[in-house]
Design an enzyme around this catalytic site. Structure first.
Site, short mmCIF file in Angstrom:
data_model
loop_
_atom_site.label_atom_id
_atom_site.label_comp_id
_atom_site.label_asym_id
_atom_site.label_seq_id
_atom_site.Cartn_x
_atom_site.Cartn_y
_atom_site.Cartn_z
CG ASN A 142 -2.28 -1.24 1.01
OD1 ASN A 142 -3.17 -1.06 0.63
ND2 ASN A 142 -1.75 -2.48 1.51
CD GLU A 143 4.25 1.54 -2.61
OE1 GLU A 143 4.96 1.94 -1.59
OE2 GLU A 143 5.52 0.29 -3.18
#
Ligand code: F6R
Length: 672
Positions: A206-207
């Site tokens: 989850n950037e």
């Protein structure tokens, strides 16, 4: 003292009010997700109330001297869960991560399975993520990683293991991800979720930009994440661009969450995640919402938290000489004033009144710290012969020292201390530079191709035909044959010789430690044979001074492993033969430039010496675009920036202005 506590209570209240206000912000995205019902039988993490020292931390954080200590506790929690559920004839559901961080935890679980009989028959696992486009057999797939690091060594039933499928048809990804979530729900939800953290602040993949309510989905990987993975994939361009990951919302539904992090490269992002506001630019900060989440950090990873960075802002402190120096250098740095121009009111207005009360007025304190900083600077890193050494970092005697410099891979020592190496040689010391590993894993195929074609031209060897064929036929991720690794090792050795000759070094050694030759990045398993080789080396050289790096590195990196091996070798029973070693100096591994108060020896470089250093670094040509941890440019540009910036910081504190400075720390316990 009473006053301090009262002010901390006020601070705490302000923070709580701010956080409450932040949470009250009407924003659909910020709605707290629903957590799975905590099951009383499973409450394993005793999340104790924060202490005063932790008041700025929005996630319960435990700091351990070494990652091994942290990992043992986490393994206990998992073992208790698994065992407890076995007693109840129920399953335990674990959420698992990949990467360097959990490797030691998995080894600890394997050990417990083998030695303590811990069974995983009732365990169901869900991995966080997988690279999109990689088959489960691909050596860098997370399927393969999990098999090699854990599943092949325990008795978990294969049907209980879930890792997202990297080959799912593009058109079916959405449906597939929904099914992955359903499987988690059907298994009863995740009991304990293990997380690492990326330097972008990602959990899973989850950037930055991932919302608190994001679910399992396909994502594009951040540039920094791809750069960090470049070594594993032998070049950034080979790193997949997409991945399938559990979402932040999915992760937050686990009953208990344990985030692990080691090494100083994670310190800055941990500070943002733990002490900063909840924000989708640091997705790990959303863990602040979870009532049963804890961070388990080693000391270097925790180094940027307020309680370590500026402990005087957090509560009463004992003004040791080290802390005093840190506070004064911090004050001068943050006010951008030379130390000798700090006034009493600068101290009192910036939370350092107690320092003046205990130590005295600014005038005397400034002079004392100025002198301490001044005394770290020396152009004689091997000691100045026949000089009064009472205020010098290195003893004058013996005038000519035997010096042993460890470079985990070729280039590490040159980046950290080429200028100092050059000086030590010029000042007549007997310097042995030891390349502990050949570094062959870091040679891209393009360099090997170039060397093979060159040698082919001059027909210097017979087996080159086979190598040329292998290089033609292999894909970038295929494992190299032993012959190709040897050949790549020769390339690095030739570069290392050329580079060290520029520094005037006649004697370089290649230790070729077995752990490296047997392994690959993230999968090294050093053993007693490696320690024994280091002990033998120390015995044969009997050094007066040792230079080493990797104290703050990820413990499973080559630098981290070599640091541990050398310190173990020096502590080993055979150590009596090293008793003459008066000092062990640490040079920086370049992940974070050291601040002046952290430096015990500062070796200035003239413009000409800096040019020699850069010349020696350029000779490691196979390492272009290969070094991790560097956000932009090449490792030698980074080293130059670091050395220049240390010089600028000394200058800013009011000390002499140099072109560049190489910095060293005295390893604790090795004081003269
Ligand atoms: C891996 C994962 C990632 C890693 C993170 C840290 O499954 O989800 O979030 O935990 O990138 O990686 P390492 O541990 O290699 O520093």
């Amino acid at each position: 003292m009473a006053k301090q506590s009262a002010s901390s209570i006020v601070v705490l209240k302000v923070i709580e009010t701010q956080r409450a206000a932040f949470r009250a912000t009407p924003n659909a995205k910020r709605e707290t997700p629903t957590f799975a019902e905590p099951e009383s039988a499973v409450k394993l993490l005793a999340v104790t109330p924060r202490t005063e020292a932790e008041q700025f931390e929005h996630i319960k954080t435990r700091v351990f001297r070494r990652s091994d200590d942290a990992v043992r506790e986490v393994a206990d929690l998992i073992a208790n869960l698994v065992h407890g559920r076995q007693m109840e004839n129920r399953t335990a559901v674990l959420g698992l991560a990949t990467g360097s961080t959990p490797v030691k935890l998995y080894r600890q679980l394997i050990r417990r399975h083998r030695e303590d009989g811990l069974s995983f028959r009732n365990v169901i696992t869900f991995n966080l993520d997988e690279y999109y486009g990689l088959s489960p057999e691909h050596p860098e797939s997370y399927h393969n990683f999990m098999r090699v690091q854990l599943f092949d060594h325990i008795d978990i039933p294969p049907e209980n293991v879930h890792v997202p499928d990297g080959l799912v048809d593009r058109g079916k990804v959405f449906e597939y991800c929904q099914k992955y979530e359903e499987l988690i729900t059907r298994a009863g939800g995740i009991d304990i979720q293990i997380l690492g953290i990326g330097r972008t602040g990602h959990i899973g993949f989850n950037e930055p930009g991932s919302g608190i309510d994001s679910r399992t989905r396909m994502v594009a990987l951040d540039r920094l994440t791809r750069r960090d993975a470049a070594r594993d994939f032998r070049g950034e361009s080979n790193v997949p661009e997409y991945a399938i990951t559990m979402g932040v919302g999915t992760i937050l539904e686990a009953r208990e969450i344990i985030l692990l992090a080691w090494g100083e490269s994670k310190a800055a992002v941990l500070r943002a995640a733990i002490e900063g506001p909840e924000t989708d630019s640091v997705p790990a900060s959303f863990l602040q919402r979870h009532p049963q989440c804890q961070c388990f950090l080693d000391e270097t990873a925790a180094g940027d938290l307020m309680r370590f960075r500026t402990p005087w802002k957090v509560g009463p402190v004992q003004w040791t000489p080290e802390l005093t120096r840190k506070a004064v250098a911090w004050l001068a740095g943050s006010l951008k004033k030379p130390v000798l121009r700090l006034r009493d009111e600068d101290y009192t207005e910036n939370g350092l009144a107690t320092l003046l009360v205990e130590i005295g007025a600014a005038y005397g304190l400034n002079i004392r710290i100025f002198n301490e900083l001044q005394h770290t600077i020396t152009g004689w890193p091997g000691g100045k012969p026949n000089a009064d050494d009472s205020h010098r970092p290195v003893p004058a005697h013996p005038a000519h020292k035997r010096i042993l410099v460890f470079s985990p891979e070729p280039l590490d020592a040159e980046l950290g201390m080429a200028g100092t190496l050059n000086r030590l040689v010029n000042q007549g010391h007997e310097v042995t530079l030891v390349y502990v590993t050949s570094g062959n894993l870091g040679v891209p195929d393009r360099e090997a191709r170039m060397a093979v074609s060159l040698l082919n031209e001059i027909q210097a060897a017979n087996n080159l035909g086979a190598l040329a064929k292998e290089l033609d036929n292999k894909t970038a991720y295929d494992e190299d044959s032993a012959a190709l690794r040897r050949f790549k090792g020769l390339i690095r050795k030739a570069e290392a010789r050329a580079s060290s000759q520029i520094l005037g070094l006649a004697d370089v050694q290649f230790l070729d430690l077995p752990f490296y030759e047997r392994g690959r990045y993230r999968q090294f398993r050093p053993d007693d044979g490696d320690v024994a080789a280091v002990v033998r080396l120390c015995e044969s050289i009997q050094p007066h001074q040792i230079y080493l790096t990797g104290a703050g590195a990820d413990p499973s990196s080559v630098a981290g492993i070599v640091y541990r091996l050398v310190t173990e070798a020096l502590d080993s029973p055979a150590r009596h033969s090293n008793a003459g070693t008066s000092q062990i100096w640490l040079y920086s591994s370049g992940e974070r430039p050291w601040l002046p108060h952290e430096i015990n020896m500062a070796v200035p470089l003239s413009p000409a010496e800096l040019a020699v250093k850069l010349d020696s670094l350029y000779h490691h040509r196979s390492q272009r675009s290969q070094t991790p941890f560097i956000e932009s440019g090449e490792s030698w540009q980074h080293a130059e920036r670091t050395n220049r910036s240390t010089a600028q910081q000394y200058d800013q504190l009011g000390l002499a202005e140099y072109e560049a400075i190489e910095a060293f720390r005295l390893l604790a316990g090795a004081k003269r």
